[in-house]
Write a protein that holds these residues in place. Structure first.
Motif, PDB file in Angstrom:
ATOM      1  N   LYS A 169      -7.497  13.722  -2.374  1.00 23.91           N
ATOM      2  CA  LYS A 169      -6.734  12.565  -2.805  1.00 23.91           C
ATOM      3  C   LYS A 169      -5.568  12.312  -1.851  1.00 23.91           C
ATOM      4  CE  LYS A 169      -4.644  10.856  -7.015  1.00 23.91           C
ATOM      5  NZ  LYS A 169      -3.362  11.511  -7.211  1.00 23.91           N
ATOM      6  N   TYR A 208       4.427  23.233  -6.925  1.00 24.38           N
ATOM      7  CA  TYR A 208       5.363  22.111  -6.931  1.00 24.38           C
ATOM      8  C   TYR A 208       6.459  22.337  -7.953  1.00 24.38           C
ATOM      9  CZ  TYR A 208       1.568  19.922  -4.428  1.00 24.38           C
ATOM     10  OH  TYR A 208       0.592  19.652  -3.520  1.00 24.38           O
ATOM     11  N   THR A 254       0.943   7.417  -6.294  1.00 23.31           N
ATOM     12  CA  THR A 254      -0.199   8.273  -6.619  1.00 23.31           C
ATOM     13  C   THR A 254      -0.081   9.639  -5.936  1.00 23.31           C
ATOM     14  OG1 THR A 254      -1.404   7.239  -4.815  1.00 23.31           O
ATOM     15  CG2 THR A 254      -1.846   6.412  -7.020  1.00 23.31           C
ATOM     16  N   THR A 255       1.085   9.916  -5.348  1.00 21.47           N
ATOM     17  CA  THR A 255       1.275  11.237  -4.734  1.00 21.47           C
ATOM     18  C   THR A 255       1.062  12.320  -5.779  1.00 21.47           C
ATOM     19  OG1 THR A 255       2.894  10.316  -3.212  1.00 21.47           O
ATOM     20  CG2 THR A 255       2.879  12.691  -3.449  1.00 21.47           C
ATOM     21  N   ASN A 256       0.285  13.315  -5.371  1.00 24.91           N
ATOM     22  CA  ASN A 256      -0.103  14.444  -6.210  1.00 24.91           C
ATOM     23  C   ASN A 256       1.037  15.021  -7.045  1.00 24.91           C
ATOM     24  OD1 ASN A 256      -1.415  16.614  -7.150  1.00 24.91           O
ATOM     25  ND2 ASN A 256      -1.808  17.582  -5.180  1.00 24.91           N
ATOM     26  N   LYS A 296       0.811  -1.222   0.000  1.00 23.93           N
ATOM     27  CA  LYS A 296       0.000   0.000   0.000  1.00 23.93           C
ATOM     28  C   LYS A 296       0.845   1.272   0.000  1.00 23.93           C
ATOM     29  CE  LYS A 296      -4.389  -1.522   1.864  1.00 23.93           C
ATOM     30  NZ  LYS A 296      -5.188  -1.677   3.069  1.00 23.93           N
ATOM     31  N   ASN A 297       1.985   1.239   0.712  1.00 24.76           N
ATOM     32  CA  ASN A 297       2.844   2.425   0.729  1.00 24.76           C
ATOM     33  C   ASN A 297       3.322   2.778  -0.671  1.00 24.76           C
ATOM     34  OD1 ASN A 297       2.814   3.115   3.399  1.00 24.76           O
ATOM     35  ND2 ASN A 297       4.460   1.695   3.937  1.00 24.76           N
ATOM     36  N   THR A 310       0.493   4.305  -2.562  1.00 21.07           N
ATOM     37  CA  THR A 310       0.326   5.691  -2.120  1.00 21.07           C
ATOM     38  C   THR A 310       1.410   6.571  -2.703  1.00 21.07           C
ATOM     39  OG1 THR A 310      -0.533   4.869  -0.032  1.00 21.07           O
ATOM     40  CG2 THR A 310       0.111   7.170  -0.102  1.00 21.07           C
ATOM     41  N   TYR A 369      10.929  13.822   1.657  1.00 27.38           N
ATOM     42  CA  TYR A 369      11.131  14.537   2.913  1.00 27.38           C
ATOM     43  C   TYR A 369       9.817  15.052   3.484  1.00 27.38           C
ATOM     44  CZ  TYR A 369      12.850  17.880   6.292  1.00 27.38           C
ATOM     45  OH  TYR A 369      13.076  18.573   7.448  1.00 27.38           O
ATOM     46  N   LYS A 370       8.956  15.575   2.608  1.00 26.32           N
ATOM     47  CA  LYS A 370       7.680  16.107   3.088  1.00 26.32           C
ATOM     48  C   LYS A 370       6.840  15.002   3.727  1.00 26.32           C
ATOM     49  CE  LYS A 370       7.228  19.924  -0.159  1.00 26.32           C
ATOM     50  NZ  LYS A 370       6.583  20.331  -1.417  1.00 26.32           N
ATOM     51  N   GLN A 371       6.915  13.809   3.164  1.00 24.72           N
ATOM     52  CA  GLN A 371       6.158  12.706   3.762  1.00 24.72           C
ATOM     53  C   GLN A 371       6.776  12.284   5.085  1.00 24.72           C
ATOM     54  OE1 GLN A 371       6.372  10.155   0.371  1.00 24.72           O
ATOM     55  NE2 GLN A 371       4.416  10.860  -0.422  1.00 24.72           N
ATOM     56  N   GLN A 375      -2.168   5.955   6.533  1.00 29.03           N
ATOM     57  CA  GLN A 375      -1.029   6.114   7.421  1.00 29.03           C
ATOM     58  C   GLN A 375      -1.469   6.323   8.866  1.00 29.03           C
ATOM     59  OE1 GLN A 375       2.194   5.824   6.449  1.00 29.03           O
ATOM     60  NE2 GLN A 375       1.414   5.268   4.434  1.00 29.03           N
ATOM     61  N   SER A 378      -4.805   8.972   0.937  1.00 32.88           N
ATOM     62  CA  SER A 378      -3.641   8.129   1.160  1.00 32.88           C
ATOM     63  C   SER A 378      -3.116   8.279   2.585  1.00 32.88           C
ATOM     64  CB  SER A 378      -2.535   8.443   0.159  1.00 32.88           C
ATOM     65  OG  SER A 378      -2.681   9.705  -0.386  1.00 32.88           O
ATOM     66  N   PHE A 398       4.933  10.066   8.313  1.00 34.08           N
ATOM     67  CA  PHE A 398       4.600   8.846   7.580  1.00 34.08           C
ATOM     68  C   PHE A 398       5.894   8.117   7.241  1.00 34.08           C
ATOM     69  CE2 PHE A 398       1.077  11.773   5.976  1.00 34.08           C
ATOM     70  CZ  PHE A 398       0.348  11.567   7.134  1.00 34.08           C
ATOM     71  N   LEU A 407       5.844   5.222   4.595  1.00 33.31           N
ATOM     72  CA  LEU A 407       5.648   5.770   3.257  1.00 33.31           C
ATOM     73  C   LEU A 407       6.932   6.394   2.724  1.00 33.31           C
ATOM     74  CD1 LEU A 407       3.714   6.557   0.970  1.00 33.31           C
ATOM     75  CD2 LEU A 407       3.087   8.568   2.279  1.00 33.31           C
TER      76      LEU A 407
END
Lengths: 285, 436
Positions: free
Chosen positions: B422, A236, A56-58, A49-50, A53, A246-248, B430, B426, A253, A256
């Motif tokens: 979105k 972005y 599919t990060t924006n 799942k990670n 995710t 880094y943001k995640q 978490q 996700s 998370f 992730l």
């Protein structure tokens, strides 16, 4: 080949232990943690799942594009400009030593300091660069605030900062070329251009390869300079793989962002191995 | 040379540690416990105005005999929050911790780490109910307010409003009409600071009162996955507001940071600034009351002029580390922090950015007019609501990026809201929330 085996295998054990503890184990462990939802004290297995995710990060597509642009323009600029500088600095000029130290200077300053300094200099209304442009009668440019220019501005600063090491490597490569070649060529009537194309470039090949590899790998995982200048913004526009990860990570998370790092690792591997092969092949032929 | 260096370092550390060891304690109040020799450490960011805190600490040290050391780790925000999580997990937390209240705090699994003060009447009876709610899990209460509360609002330059004959708007359209008039008069209508992360997101985050007014269950439904930003009309509107203000911003809005914006707003550039009221303390310490007296405040308006409210940020709280050997002294410090004596000392040094979350403790007449008059009116009318982060733990990490794109006109409000949905989806995974 057997001659090489005069040392006992036991001699590599210390190095192997260090390599295993500090490189292999963390790699395997991070592979495991990338499959979990992980909060330091507990890790819950969640399959792939990670990775889903992460992909599919924006901002991922934009970040990937930026990473490649960054690597291409950044390392391209460094490889070419540094070579020109090195040729210039190995020629017979008077203030050679002073210019050599001046070129090396950016490398002594930390990336964060460089980033903050350039952010101030590139400020659209107060920055010295725009003051100068206005003085010359041009219109102000929002170097870091406009999504059209931000990435380019960061790349330019990266090149400025990366030139120093590359130039030093080139200078070492060029000065190690035997002067007999140049003298022989001069007797044959070769001009400076011929010497550059037929002697300097082929014989400095190994240092060119080193510079290309180092700058490509460096720009793929580059983060500090960009973070100090734009934090991935505006929008972005300057995000790259490292800043997305880094943001995640700072959001807490950890699983992730570990997955993101595994992806980055694989990506660099996929690109660098063929690149190394290509560069070495050129050297052999 | 090495020896000299070592000796120097040792003596330096002795000087630093000195006052802690040699402090002679006098116990003034008989009931106060004596904690002589104890050194309490407090984890905090470098973004606090510490004048008030310092005064309380000095009094507490005198009263209880412990010494308080500040462990200032750097800037606040996500990096600080991350450090808190790492320190808690590794058992490396200071005796006291300052941290957000609300959902961010509740995520930390407080039962494991913090002292429950719910049995201590000297603390819990003092706390405002709305504050108690954001530092409690189940029946346990964990924190006391470190500062006053804070609001996301529109600050305005009173003199410019008077000169241009403008009136305080009660709908978003009226606000934009005001901006248009200011622009026509040749001034910058809104100071915008998108260059730093958080000042750029206040417009959308501070609009939560209006979202909540339309759907009172928005936070719960968002957590449950039954409502999305993009399907909530007021939610999309709150994203639209970021796009709406862009034409009225200062020219260099994408490169302007918080500190820069403070200076320029104080100098009169920008008639409005959509920001947290904590900027008032900062402006006061930089420029004095001449500047802050000229600033008024109103909530980010919605569509209904009858329901013009204010989005409130609850104070940062102080928590005591349950697993520290000094937990008892830490709890005594918290108890003292909300006492009348400490509050008097605190408010003598610092003007509040909003009402205190202490029962029966009023804002003094010396407070900033924007707080004393403008903000207090919303509280008196009951037209306030805590920001979303106090009721939902779902906060998109890429809010800043999306809102910058909106302000640049790269995406529409609908696309922005969908992008946030979105990424929330996700992130729900978490956080272990069950989403569809």
């Amino acid at each position: 080949m057997k001659k090489n085996k005069i040392y006992h295998v036991g001699f590599i054990i210390p190095l192997l232990v260090v390599f295993t503890i500090f490189f292999l184990v963390p790699m395997v462990v991070s592979l495991y943690f990338s499959l979990t939802v992980w909060s330091f004290d507990s890790a819950k297995f969640c399959g792939l799942k990670n990775y889903i995710t992460f992909f599919t990060t924006n901002s991922l597509m934009q970040a990937l594009k930026n990473t490649f642009l960054y690597a291409l323009l950044g390392s391209g600029g460094i490889t070419i400009l540094a070579f020109i500088l090195a040729v210039f600095l190995t020629s017979k000029i008077k203030t050679k030593n002073f210019i050599r130290s001046a070129v090396f200077f950016p490398n002594l300053v930390s990336a964060i300091a460089v980033g903050i300094t350039f952010t101030a200099m590139m400020h659209p209304t107060k920055g010295i660069i725009n003051k100068f442009i206005e003085f010359l009668g041009g219109t102000r440019v929002d170097f870091l605030g406009s999504p059209d220019y931000a990435l380019l501005s960061v790349i330019l600063v990266t090149i400025w900062k990366g030139l120093s090491i590359a130039t030093v490597i080139y200078i070492a490569g060029i000065t190690s070329i035997d002067s007999d070649y140049f003298e022989a060529a001069a007797i044959d009537g070769a001009n400076g251009w011929d010497k550059l194309i037929h002697i300097t470039i082929p014989l400095a090949r190994s240092s060119i390869n080193t510079v290309i590899l180092l700058s490509v790998i460096g720009s793929f995982r580059s983060f500090d300079l960009m973070w100090a200048m734009t934090k991935g913004g505006p929008g972005y526009a300057t995000d790259n793989m490292a800043s997305v990860i880094y943001k995640q990570y700072v959001s807490g998370f950890y699983g992730l962002s570990t997955a993101g790092n595994v992806v980055l690792f694989v990506l660099i591997l996929i690109l660098i191995v063929p690149l190394m092969k290509l560069l070495n092949w050129k050297k052999e032929s | 040379m090495k020896k000299k260096l070592l000796a120097g370092m040792l003596s330096a550390s002795m000087i630093l540690a000195g006052p802690g060891g040699s402090l002679v304690t006098e116990v003034f109040a008989e009931e106060a416990k004596d904690f002589s020799g104890v050194t309490l450490t407090v984890m905090m960011t470098n973004e606090n105005t510490l004048d008030g805190f310092d005064a309380v600490v000095a009094a507490a040290e005198e009263k209880y005999g412990f010494t308080v050391e500040y462990d200032i780790t750097g800037p606040g925000g996500e990096e600080y929050n991350n450090l808190v999580r790492a320190r808690l997990a590794s058992g490396d937390m200071d005796d006291l911790m300052t941290y957000n209240s609300g959902a961010l705090f509740k995520q930390l699994n407080p039962k494991e780490y913090f002292v429950d003060v719910s049995d201590d009447a000297a603390i819990v009876d003092k706390l405002d109910d709305s504050f108690k709610e954001v530092v409690s899990v189940d029946d346990a209460v964990y924190g006391v307010p470190m500062t006053s509360s804070n609001a996301g609002c529109i600050l305005y330059n009173k003199k410019a409003y008077a000169d241009l004959g403008l009136e305080i708007p009660h709908t978003w359209d009226d606000f934009l009409a005001n901006c248009e008039k200011i622009k026509e008069a040749g001034q910058t209508p809104i100071m915008c600071a998108f260059g730093d992360g958080w000042p750029g997101i206040v417009t959308q985050f501070g609009d939560f009162y209006n979202v909540h007014a339309e759907n009172p269950n928005f936070a719960e439904e968002l957590d449950a996955g039954t409502t999305k930003w993009a399907t909530q009309p007021a939610g999309v509107k709150s994203y639209q507001k970021v796009a709406d203000i862009a034409p009225y911003c200062n020219e260099d809005y994408m490169s302007t940071g918080y500190a820069d914006a403070c200076d320029r707003f104080a100098e009169g550039e920008g008639v409005h600034w959509i920001i947290l009221t904590s900027v008032l303390s900062n402006l006061y310490s930089l420029y004095g009351e001449e500047v802050t007296d000229n600033i008024g405040a109103f909530g980010i308006p919605g569509d209904d002029p009858e329901n013009h409210g204010l989005t409130v940020w609850m104070p940062t709280a102080i928590y005591a580390n349950k697993n520290s050997e000094n937990a008892e002294a830490a709890k005594a410090f918290m108890e003292f922090y909300v006492s009348e004596e400490a509050l008097a000392l605190y408010s003598e040094k610092v003007h509040p950015d909003g009402p205190y979350c202490i029962k029966g403790y009023e804002i003094s007449d010396e407070a900033f007019p924007a707080v004393r008059e403008d903000m207090q009116a919303y509280f008196d009318a009951g037209k306030t609501w805590p920001a979303l982060e106090f009721s939902s733990s779902l906060e998109a990490a890429d809010s800043i990026g999306v809102l910058q794109q909106l302000a640049l006109g790269e995406i529409t409000a609908e696309e922005g809201a969908k992008a946030i949905d979105k990424s929330l989806e996700s992130y729900a995974l978490q956080l272990g929330l069950e989403w569809d």
